[in-house]
Design a protein around this motif. Structure first.
Motif, short mmCIF file in Angstrom:
data_model
loop_
_atom_site.label_atom_id
_atom_site.label_comp_id
_atom_site.label_asym_id
_atom_site.label_seq_id
_atom_site.Cartn_x
_atom_site.Cartn_y
_atom_site.Cartn_z
N ALA A 207 0.83 -1.20 0.00
CA ALA A 207 0.00 0.00 0.00
C ALA A 207 0.87 1.26 0.00
CB ALA A 207 -0.93 -0.02 1.23
N LEU A 208 1.97 1.24 0.76
CA LEU A 208 2.89 2.39 0.78
C LEU A 208 3.50 2.61 -0.60
CD1 LEU A 208 4.33 4.58 2.41
CD2 LEU A 208 6.13 2.89 2.90
N GLY A 209 3.85 1.53 -1.27
CA GLY A 209 4.40 1.66 -2.62
C GLY A 209 3.38 2.24 -3.58
N THR A 210 2.11 1.82 -3.45
CA THR A 210 1.07 2.37 -4.31
C THR A 210 0.88 3.87 -4.08
OG1 THR A 210 -0.06 0.23 -4.27
CG2 THR A 210 -1.35 2.14 -4.97
N LEU A 211 0.92 4.30 -2.81
CA LEU A 211 0.78 5.72 -2.50
C LEU A 211 1.96 6.53 -3.04
CD1 LEU A 211 -0.55 5.53 1.17
CD2 LEU A 211 -1.86 5.96 -0.92
N ASN A 212 3.16 6.02 -2.91
CA ASN A 212 4.34 6.71 -3.46
C ASN A 212 4.24 6.86 -4.97
OD1 ASN A 212 6.06 7.52 -1.32
ND2 ASN A 212 6.61 5.36 -0.97
N THR A 213 3.73 5.82 -5.62
CA THR A 213 3.56 5.89 -7.09
C THR A 213 2.54 6.96 -7.45
OG1 THR A 213 4.08 3.53 -7.27
CG2 THR A 213 2.97 4.56 -9.14
N ALA A 214 1.43 7.04 -6.67
CA ALA A 214 0.41 8.06 -6.93
C ALA A 214 0.98 9.46 -6.71
CB ALA A 214 -0.80 7.81 -6.04
N VAL A 215 1.83 9.62 -5.68
CA VAL A 215 2.44 10.93 -5.42
C VAL A 215 3.35 11.32 -6.57
CG1 VAL A 215 4.07 12.14 -3.92
CG2 VAL A 215 2.21 10.79 -2.92
N GLU A 216 4.15 10.38 -7.04
CA GLU A 216 5.07 10.69 -8.13
C GLU A 216 4.33 11.03 -9.42
OE1 GLU A 216 7.49 7.26 -8.35
OE2 GLU A 216 8.60 7.67 -6.49
N GLN A 217 3.16 10.38 -9.62
CA GLN A 217 2.38 10.68 -10.82
C GLN A 217 1.49 11.91 -10.64
OE1 GLN A 217 0.23 7.09 -11.66
NE2 GLN A 217 2.07 5.97 -12.34
N GLY A 218 1.41 12.46 -9.42
CA GLY A 218 0.62 13.67 -9.16
C GLY A 218 -0.86 13.44 -9.10
N ILE A 219 -1.28 12.21 -8.79
CA ILE A 219 -2.72 11.92 -8.78
C ILE A 219 -3.20 11.60 -7.38
CG2 ILE A 219 -2.67 11.10 -11.16
CD1 ILE A 219 -2.73 8.25 -10.06
N ILE A 220 -2.40 11.89 -6.35
CA ILE A 220 -2.76 11.51 -4.99
C ILE A 220 -4.03 12.22 -4.53
CG2 ILE A 220 -1.32 13.28 -3.90
CD1 ILE A 220 -1.93 9.68 -2.69
N THR A 221 -4.25 13.43 -5.04
CA THR A 221 -5.44 14.20 -4.65
C THR A 221 -6.51 14.21 -5.72
OG1 THR A 221 -4.42 16.25 -5.48
CG2 THR A 221 -4.07 15.69 -3.14
N GLU A 222 -6.27 13.54 -6.83
CA GLU A 222 -7.21 13.53 -7.94
C GLU A 222 -8.36 12.57 -7.65
OE1 GLU A 222 -7.03 15.54 -10.49
OE2 GLU A 222 -5.07 16.40 -9.92
N ASP A 223 -9.51 12.87 -8.32
CA ASP A 223 -10.67 11.99 -8.17
C ASP A 223 -10.44 10.62 -8.79
OD1 ASP A 223 -11.92 14.06 -6.90
OD2 ASP A 223 -13.01 14.75 -8.69
N SER A 224 -9.55 10.56 -9.79
CA SER A 224 -9.28 9.29 -10.46
C SER A 224 -8.62 8.27 -9.53
CB SER A 224 -8.38 9.51 -11.69
OG SER A 224 -7.15 10.11 -11.31
N PHE A 225 -8.03 8.75 -8.45
CA PHE A 225 -7.37 7.84 -7.51
C PHE A 225 -8.31 7.39 -6.39
CE2 PHE A 225 -4.31 6.99 -3.97
CZ PHE A 225 -3.66 5.92 -4.58
N ASP A 226 -9.57 7.87 -6.39
CA ASP A 226 -10.50 7.53 -5.32
C ASP A 226 -10.81 6.03 -5.30
OD1 ASP A 226 -10.53 10.13 -4.56
OD2 ASP A 226 -12.46 10.63 -5.51
N VAL A 227 -11.15 5.51 -6.50
CA VAL A 227 -11.52 4.09 -6.57
C VAL A 227 -10.36 3.17 -6.19
CG1 VAL A 227 -12.34 2.25 -8.08
CG2 VAL A 227 -13.36 4.53 -8.24
N PRO A 228 -9.14 3.35 -6.76
CA PRO A 228 -8.01 2.50 -6.34
C PRO A 228 -7.72 2.63 -4.85
CG PRO A 228 -7.45 3.63 -8.38
CD PRO A 228 -8.75 4.22 -7.90
N PHE A 229 -7.87 3.84 -4.28
CA PHE A 229 -7.60 4.05 -2.87
C PHE A 229 -8.60 3.28 -2.00
CE2 PHE A 229 -8.06 6.48 1.08
CZ PHE A 229 -6.74 6.49 1.52
N GLU A 230 -9.89 3.36 -2.36
CA GLU A 230 -10.91 2.65 -1.59
C GLU A 230 -10.74 1.13 -1.72
OE1 GLU A 230 -14.73 3.99 -2.70
OE2 GLU A 230 -14.41 6.08 -2.10
N ARG A 231 -10.41 0.69 -2.95
CA ARG A 231 -10.22 -0.75 -3.15
C ARG A 231 -9.05 -1.26 -2.30
NH1 ARG A 231 -8.71 -0.79 -8.13
NH2 ARG A 231 -10.82 -0.68 -8.99
#
Length: 565
Positions: free
Chosen positions: A122-146
């Motif tokens: 999960a930490l690796g997934t969050l770091n990847t989202a931060v690097e891609q700049g989508i950590i606060t985007e709505d597109s990351f909501d579903v992967p985050f909840e899953r």
């Protein structure tokens, strides 16, 4: 250094916790299992079937079946039925016990390791989202909840300014207060399972809720703080339930296995008893007893029965073969006696061969010493005779030594490829003077090169022996022909001389040491009867063939050597 010590203590605690759980479970589930097994065993040993199986009977005693409760068994070894039942019970009970043991020792640690892996992923997934700049985007909501739902993980990301970037908690402010309490109280006493420069994983206990959690806290690649928490199920309770289930299933399985094995073993032992009876009759040489297969027996037992029937039928024939083998043994004994006779004959032949030259040497030496004849020519003749006889003895001894080396395998064989035509041409040139003096015409029919494999010096000795015999025994037309014949992968080299044929009864004997067809003629040219024995020994060391063939006008000696295809 302090952090490393805390991590080490955490690992020690993680290793000792399963042991404590094992002792805890041993007093409960394992105790139940052992108690149930003991009860089943006592029921079994008190049954009449137990005593029938062991080959004894019940007597009056103290009631304990393990302190001589039955008469002395008829057999020293336990019967097949009891052996199978005991082995199967031990295997089933042991398998259940091992499973429960592994469950108690390793299940909790395995569960925690899997949870650690989920937190790291999960930490690796969050770091990847931060690097891609989508950590606060709505597109990351579903992967985050899953990610949170699948791993049963609660996650909160706090920005460098203290704002909540993303959270899986409904009431994030309430959780911040709870997190603050945990940081002040539980984190200082929790067990550190993993720690590096970026994050740490710690096992903590919520003192208020009396619940255990696995938490990961650290920093993301953009400097944000991340906190993850996942609840640990009660491993002890799960292990106890599992072991309790193992005990219940184990008792049923052991009981069923014992019943099945009793029934199956009886069906197996019945035909085995029949086979045992047949074998006893066969021991008494009663070959009329036959095994009759039934539909309830197994294929292996039927096969054994058929084999015993065949054994009964073949045994009489085997007895006749033993008698034949006894006759062969008698033949071998006679051969040994013949070998002993050959050894005695060999000593006699050596003595005889040395007797004549020694007598001549002694006689002429005494004549020289006593001055019987003062004529210089006669004295020179005496000396020549002594030297000639000594040379013959020397030659015979050398040949015997060579033959001994060949027969005992002490002679070194150097296999090389060489031109046998060139070798024969050289030997014929060396013998040309003797052939001319004897009026013998020598001819090599094959002048083309012929390459063969062998020890060149020993092949030269074989062909030289053949040529020497041909020169001394050539008569009639006095011709010697040397020619080749290709026979498969071998080249047959033949040396033929005109003259008298060798008697048929002597063809197989000429290869024996000291055997002479014409002893007077052999003595005349200095032969010792060892040459052909050396030829045979050399060819045997090559694993090749040699022989002799009678023709109408002469004799052919031949040898075979391996050649190229």
């Amino acid at each position: 250094m302090r952090d490393d010590s805390r991590a080490l203590e955490g690992y020690k605690s993680a290793l000792t916790e399963p042991v404590r759980a094992l002792f805890y479970l041993t007093g409960n589930s394992f105790g139940m299992f052992l108690s149930a097994s003991e009860t089943l065993f006592q029921m079994f040993t008190k049954s009449t079937f137990f005593y029938d199986t062991m080959g004894g009977s019940m007597e009056k005693g103290d009631g304990n079946p393990m302190t001589k409760p039955w008469t002395k068994p008829n057999k020293k070894k336990m019967k097949l039925t009891f052996r199978l039942a005991a082995i199967t019970t031990v295997i089933v009970a042991g398998t259940i016990g091992v499973c429960a043991l592994f469950d108690a020792v390793f299940l909790g640690q395995y569960y925690i390791l899997n949870k650690q892996k989920e937190l790291k992923n999960a930490l690796g997934t969050l770091n990847t989202a931060v690097e891609q700049g989508i950590i606060t985007e709505d597109s990351f909501d579903v992967p985050f909840e899953r990610m949170c739902n699948n791993g049963n993980i609660n996650i909160m990301i706090i920005g460098p300014g203290g704002n909540i970037v993303r959270s899986s908690y409904v009431e994030s402010q309430w959780f911040l207060r709870e997190l603050n309490d945990l940081l002040l109280n539980d984190f200082s006493t929790g067990e550190v399972l993993y720690q590096d420069e970026k994050y740490a994983i710690q096992q903590i206990t919520d003192s208020r809720m009396q619940s255990e959690y696995l938490v990961l806290y650290g920093m993301l690649s953009d400097g944000s703080y991340v906190y993850m928490r996942t609840a640990l199920d009660s491993i002890r309770e799960a292990a106890m339930i599992t072991n309790r289930f193992f005990v219940q299933i184990g008792c049923v399985a052991v009981l069923l296995c014992m019943l099945v094995i009793i029934i199956v073993s009886r069906s197996i032992s019945r035909p085995i008893k029949d086979l045992s009876r047949i074998s006893r009759e066969m021991k008494e040489l009663n070959f009329e007893a036959q095994y009759m297969p039934t539909k309830h027996t197994t294929r292996e037992v039927d096969e054994l029965g058929r084999n015993m029937n065949e054994l009964s039928a073949v045994l009489e024939h085997t007895i006749s073969e033993l008698k034949a083998a006894n006759n062969e043994l008698q033949v071998d004994i006679r051969k040994k006696e013949e070998i002993d006779e050959m050894r005695k004959e060999f000593l006699s032949n050596v003595s005889h061969e040395l007797k004549t030259p020694l007598a001549l040497i002694q006689g002429y030496a005494e004549g020289l010493k006593e001055g019987i004849n003062d004529d210089p020519k006669d004295m020179e003749y005496y000396c020549d005779v002594i030297m000639d006889e000594a040379d013959k003895m020397n030659t015979m001894v050398k040949k015997l030594l060579t033959l001994n080396q060949l027969e005992f395998g002490h002679e070194v064989i150097e296999m090389t490829r060489f031109n046998v035509t060139e070798l024969i041409q050289g030997l014929m040139q060396s013998s040309a003077l003797l052939a001319s003096q004897a009026g013998v015409d020598m001819e090599l029919e094959n002048q083309e090169p012929a390459y063969v494999w062998g020890d060149e010096f020993k092949v030269e000795e074989v062909i030289s022996n053949y040529l020497s015999n041909a020169l001394h025994y050539a008569s009639g037309e006095k011709k010697i022909r040397v020619y080749y014949t290709r026979r498969g992968e071998c080249l047959r080299i033949s040396v033929f001389n005109t003259g008298e044929r060798i008697p048929e009864q002597d063809l197989d004997k000429i290869w024996i040491k000291f055997y002479k067809v014409d002893k007077a003629r052999t003595r005349e040219y200095g032969g010792s009867g060892i040459g052909l024995s050396i030829v045979k020994a050399i060819m045997d060391s090559f694993h090749q063939q040699c022989g002799v063939i009678n023709h109408e006008d002469g004799v052919e000696f031949w040898l075979e050597l391996e050649c190229n295809k």
